[in-house]
Design a protein around this motif. Structure first.
Motif, mmCIF file in Angstrom:
data_model
loop_
_atom_site.group_PDB
_atom_site.id
_atom_site.type_symbol
_atom_site.label_atom_id
_atom_site.label_comp_id
_atom_site.label_asym_id
_atom_site.label_seq_id
_atom_site.Cartn_x
_atom_site.Cartn_y
_atom_site.Cartn_z
ATOM 1 N N THR A 143 0.823 -1.210 0.000
ATOM 2 C CA THR A 143 0.000 0.000 0.000
ATOM 3 C C THR A 143 0.854 1.256 0.000
ATOM 4 N N ASP A 144 2.078 1.181 0.546
ATOM 5 C CA ASP A 144 2.971 2.332 0.536
ATOM 6 C C ASP A 144 3.422 2.686 -0.879
ATOM 7 N N TYR A 145 3.371 1.715 -1.777
ATOM 8 C CA TYR A 145 3.932 1.909 -3.111
ATOM 9 C C TYR A 145 2.869 1.881 -4.201
ATOM 10 N N GLU A 146 1.597 2.021 -3.800
ATOM 11 C CA GLU A 146 0.514 1.897 -4.769
ATOM 12 C C GLU A 146 0.593 2.975 -5.848
ATOM 13 N N GLU A 147 0.994 4.185 -5.489
ATOM 14 C CA GLU A 147 1.094 5.229 -6.509
ATOM 15 C C GLU A 147 2.173 4.898 -7.532
ATOM 16 N N LEU A 148 3.254 4.257 -7.086
ATOM 17 C CA LEU A 148 4.309 3.871 -8.011
ATOM 18 C C LEU A 148 3.827 2.801 -8.985
ATOM 19 N N ARG A 149 2.830 2.042 -8.574
ATOM 20 C CA ARG A 149 2.319 0.975 -9.439
ATOM 21 C C ARG A 149 1.555 1.522 -10.635
ATOM 22 N N THR A 150 1.254 2.815 -10.628
ATOM 23 C CA THR A 150 0.574 3.380 -11.787
ATOM 24 C C THR A 150 1.462 3.365 -13.032
ATOM 25 N N ARG A 151 2.783 3.287 -12.844
ATOM 26 C CA ARG A 151 3.670 3.300 -14.006
ATOM 27 C C ARG A 151 4.670 2.136 -14.011
ATOM 28 N N TYR A 152 4.661 1.334 -12.946
ATOM 29 C CA TYR A 152 5.615 0.220 -12.860
ATOM 30 C C TYR A 152 4.915 -1.067 -12.437
ATOM 31 N N ASP A 153 5.442 -2.184 -12.907
ATOM 32 C CA ASP A 153 5.222 -3.443 -12.208
ATOM 33 C C ASP A 153 6.093 -3.406 -10.955
#
Length: 559
Positions: A143-153
């Motif tokens: 959940t800490d990295y959910e925003e990063l998942r918008t552009r990365y696997d």
């Protein structure tokens, strides 16, 4: 820090020298013979490496973490329904012999939630240790990295020697616990106790050689960095996009040194000082933990706690308490005991996050009144990691291509992996005389944490594999900018390490952001300023202004 950033606090004073930052040996050595300037294999080896690069990963729904990964339930789907996928990558056991035996490297990923046109590739994570399972950690902190998942696997892995990547196995957990309970981790009464500590380390080293001798020479940070580059290629990325935390910053620095032209967008948080050898790093940590405890003590005074009227008095209370319980442990209500080592373990673990400060305050006040239950529970929860583990047998045709253990023990192998990676990286092999000679410096740095950290320098005594170098080589001229986040209150990777990493990486490579906070690392503190800066770089390629500083949120309320 777990493990997953609550890195084994027991390892601090028992099985390792530097909690989250063993010092890798990454300078060119005999292992680099026959390699090009970028660390790739000589031409004669390339056909075998090409075969490995062309492998196809068999991604499947993830099972529950194995015992050597820490156990638990299978990772639940993310809120948008994305399921976690796991696979095993084959990598050479010995990177100098890519056509020889291989080991399985356990991987996990969550596919990007954004549009395909916006996808940048895979973002690889290492959460520190060394020794923590990335396969178990990434879902826990997703959940800490959910925003990063918008552009990365989002991708993580068990580094070689860890968890299901041919996890190192030394003493079985029960034998390890029994042996460690008989030894004072910070000897204070002369030769008998220090000799017993050396014998314990030699016993563990012999067990590691017996149970995992075939893999021990190949679990260092240099080999893990080469595994990272293989992952990059198999995942289909031209550049490595990377997020390293604590020891993961060391791994990232070593990767940048070996493959500078392949560095993509990278963030290093809770930065290891790459200029220090093992003893220097331990001394730096002694000062770092002392500073963090003094910050806690200042907050304690503000809460009108009963531990002392000022910071100096509270530090003295803690020092006296450790010494008293070292001599005469305090009985707990469950029939156990609270001794001096457990007091240090509870305090150390609590300094990893300011969210633990209220519990530490309650525990210290209770123990001064004769109740050791809270501190004992803190020591157990924040420092509870076992040893053991066994991966596949390291051969290409073992018929067990998932890299997992056929007959696992019942606990994580984090402590064993911590020791194995630390001792493979560092060429330092200290003696009792070395520790005694440096002890005044440690006591000056911290009367509370100094002795234990000084004696932990003996953790590689009797290790069967020679370490590579005194400290890692991370110079990376020509690499893309790497964002380094340094926390002024970090106990485990003191703030000065970020500036030294920046200088060592080279001009226009290391780019430092300061967080004036508490605890280990910065991004997972939840600080909006830090998160915005990290997101801006990883998602949009925008670095913060030079000299940028992020201020913390208010400290937690007390009792």
């Amino acid at each position: 820090m777990p493990t997953a950033r609550l890195i084994s606090t027991a390892a601090l004073l028992s099985t390792a020298t530097l909690l989250s930052c063993s010092l890798a040996a990454c300078a060119p050595t005999e292992r680099d013979a026959g390699r090009g300037a970028d660390g790739t294999a000589a031409a004669s080896d390339r056909p075998d490496e090409n075969r490995l690069r062309q492998q196809t990963l068999d991604w499947r729904d993830c099972p529950a973490p194995s015992p050597v990964q820490g156990g638990g339930e299978a990772p639940a789907p993310l809120p948008d329904g994305t399921r976690w996928q796991c696979a095993t990558m084959r990598a050479p056991l010995d990177w100098e012999k890519p056509g020889g035996k291989t080991i399985g490297i356990a991987l996990i990923r969550a596919r990007s939630s954004g549009d395909a046109d916006d996808r940048l590739g895979s973002l690889l994570f290492n959460f520190g240790g060394p020794g923590g399972s990335g396969v178990a950690a990434l879902p826990a902190f997703a959940t800490d990295y959910e925003e990063l998942r918008t552009r990365y696997d989002l991708v993580s892995f068990d580094p070689r020697g860890v968890g299901d990547s041919r996890g190192v196995r030394c003493l079985d957990p029960e034998a390890a616990q029994e042996a460690e309970e008989k030894v004072d981790q910070a000897p204070d009464d002369g030769g008998d106790e220090s000799d017993a500590l050396v014998e314990l380390n030699e016993l563990i080293a012999a067990a590691c050689e017996k149970n995992s001798g075939d893999v021990l020479p190949y679990v260092g940070t240099t080999e893990a960095a080469r595994d990272l580059d293989l992952m990059r290629q198999i995942l289909g990325d031209d550049k490595l996009h990377y997020f390293g935390i604590s020891y993961g910053t060391q791994l990232g620095g070593v990767y940048a040194h070996l493959f500078p032209e392949r560095v993509g967008r990278a963030v290093l948080d809770g930065v290891v000082d790459p200029t220090q050898d093992m003893m220097e790093g331990a001394l730096g940590q002694a000062a770092g933990f002392q500073l963090a405890f003094e910050h806690f003590a200042r907050w304690c005074v503000e809460q009108r706690c009963t531990l002392g009227e000022d910071v100096e008095a509270i530090v003295e209370t803690a020092v006296d308490l450790e010494a008293e319980l070292d001599d005469t442990p305090l009985a707990t209500s469950d029939g156990g005991e609270l001794d001096g080592d457990e007091v240090i373990s509870a305090i150390t673990g609590s300094l990893y996050s300011q969210s633990f400060w209220p519990a530490l305050l309650v525990g210290l006040e209770a123990v001064t009144g004769g109740d050791g239950d809270v501190l004992a529970e803190l020591a157990e929860v924040l420092g509870q990691h076992g040893s053991g583990g066994d991966g596949d047998d390291g051969t290409e045709d073992d018929g067990d291509d998932d890299g997992t253990d056929d007959d696992p023990v019942d606990r994580s192998n984090e402590n064993d992996a911590f020791r194995a990676i630390t001792c493979d990286d560092s060429s330092d092999r200290y003696t009792v005389a070395d520790v005694e000679r440096r002890m005044p410096e440690f006591l000056e740095a911290s009367p509370l944490f100094g002795p234990g950290l000084a004696w932990s320098a003996l953790s590689c005594a009797g290790w069967p594999v020679p370490g590579e170098a005194r400290h890692p080589e991370v110079s990376a001229p020509g690499a893309a900018p790497i964002l380094l986040v340094g926390n002024t209150g970090d106990p485990a990777t003191p703030y000065e390490g970020a500036a030294r990493m920046a200088e060592a990486l080279g001009e226009d490579v290391g780019f430092e952001l300061t967080y004036r906070g508490e605890g280990h690392g910065a991004f997972d503190s939840g600080n909006p300023c830090v998160r915005d800066a990290v997101h801006a770089y990883l998602l949009d390629g925008r670095l913060p202004k030079r000299g940028a500083v992020c201020e913390p949120a208010p400290l937690p309320e007390g009792k």
